[in-house]
Design an enzyme around this catalytic site. Sequence first.
Site, PDB file in Angstrom:
ATOM      1  N   ASN A   9       0.874  -1.177   0.000  1.00 49.82           N
ATOM      2  CA  ASN A   9       0.000   0.000   0.000  1.00 49.82           C
ATOM      3  C   ASN A   9       0.906   1.221   0.000  1.00 49.82           C
ATOM      4  O   ASN A   9       1.495   1.560   1.023  1.00 49.82           O
ATOM      5  CB  ASN A   9      -0.896  -0.026   1.241  1.00 49.82           C
ATOM      6  N   LYS A  11       0.098   4.203  -0.218  1.00 49.80           N
ATOM      7  CA  LYS A  11      -0.553   5.388   0.363  1.00 49.80           C
ATOM      8  C   LYS A  11      -0.353   6.579  -0.597  1.00 49.80           C
ATOM      9  O   LYS A  11      -0.364   6.372  -1.807  1.00 49.80           O
ATOM     10  CB  LYS A  11      -0.035   5.641   1.783  1.00 49.80           C
ATOM     11  N   HIS A  94      -9.373   0.960   5.153  1.00 52.09           N
ATOM     12  CA  HIS A  94      -8.076   1.218   5.789  1.00 52.09           C
ATOM     13  C   HIS A  94      -8.283   2.164   6.973  1.00 52.09           C
ATOM     14  O   HIS A  94      -9.109   3.085   6.905  1.00 52.09           O
ATOM     15  CB  HIS A  94      -7.101   1.828   4.781  1.00 52.09           C
ATOM     16  N   GLU A  96      -6.714   4.605   7.980  1.00 53.69           N
ATOM     17  CA  GLU A  96      -6.556   6.034   7.676  1.00 53.69           C
ATOM     18  C   GLU A  96      -7.843   6.606   7.064  1.00 53.69           C
ATOM     19  O   GLU A  96      -8.197   7.752   7.311  1.00 53.69           O
ATOM     20  CB  GLU A  96      -5.347   6.230   6.739  1.00 53.69           C
ATOM     21  N   GLU A 166      -5.005  -4.966  10.575  1.00 48.01           N
ATOM     22  CA  GLU A 166      -4.010  -3.915  10.755  1.00 48.01           C
ATOM     23  C   GLU A 166      -4.261  -3.182  12.071  1.00 48.01           C
ATOM     24  O   GLU A 166      -5.092  -2.257  12.111  1.00 48.01           O
ATOM     25  CB  GLU A 166      -4.085  -2.907   9.599  1.00 48.01           C
ATOM     26  N   GLY A 172       2.822   2.367  10.692  1.00 52.82           N
ATOM     27  CA  GLY A 172       3.744   3.481  10.521  1.00 52.82           C
ATOM     28  C   GLY A 172       4.486   3.871  11.790  1.00 52.82           C
ATOM     29  O   GLY A 172       5.106   4.927  11.849  1.00 52.82           O
ATOM     30  N   SER A 211       3.774  -2.057  10.253  1.00 60.27           N
ATOM     31  CA  SER A 211       5.225  -2.110  10.422  1.00 60.27           C
ATOM     32  C   SER A 211       5.821  -3.475  10.088  1.00 60.27           C
ATOM     33  O   SER A 211       6.802  -3.889  10.706  1.00 60.27           O
ATOM     34  CB  SER A 211       5.620  -1.668  11.837  1.00 60.27           C
TER      35      SER A 211
END
Length: 248
Positions: A9, A11, A94, A96, A166, A172, A211
């Site tokens: 991904n 992003k 996701h 985010e 996730e 991240g 990560s």
Amino acid sequence: MRKTIVAGNWKMNASKESVNSLINGILSGMSDVSSDVIVCAPFPYLSQVEALIINSDLMLGAQNLNVNSKGAFTGEVSAEMIKDFGAQHVLVGHSERRSLYGETSTIVAEKTKAAVDAGLTPILCVGESFEERESGNTEAVVEEQLNAVVGLLGIEAFNGIIVAYEPVWAIGTGLTATPEQAQSVHLFIRNLLAGSSESIAQNTPILYGGSMNAGNAADLISCSDIDGGLIGGAALKAEDFLQICKAG
Ligand code: 13P
């Protein structure tokens, strides 16, 4: 036997130049990779990636979609448009998008349905925040996120869905879930699906994301219910990404 899947991904990280070198770098190492490999590119680069991966085993995905197939939705992109560029996959839910763009589990379920209806394979992301884990709510959060999709689409739709666990606190941050922590939630997800269909639960790929890198991928992917990875930062470097692809 479930095949290992590794999805990158990117992003909102790409340029025409970086996409060229990243894809060519990945392609140069693909002959040693037995996992299925997907790259989820930002919309403007789908066409470029489509052209670069032609005649290769590398697969293309998008990172978001609108629930409508066309019409007056300025700035939005439909499943049909994504398919038009040769993509087979699309990320939905996701964290985010859930946290920054207000995507509720209901919206995520509708997006999952739009993807499935158009013949795309959604990569359905679920996962708890740090606070939710600390307060012992990991399973309840994941269950609510999954149930919204099972409720709208039915369990049979999971024949064409990839799930990605996730944990938000691991995204991240460099704080990877331990293989034990991840395996435990993956097993929970599989058992949840098994409540509706044992065979679909056994066949549904469940990827880990947060990560994951070249150093920890093998330990995570070797867990019995972890079927691959959804990779952010480490998917932006061909060498690192290939190492993860080879860990499966
Ligand atoms: P990182 O691998 O950078 O933690 O990102 C994970 C992720 O969000 C993939 O969708």
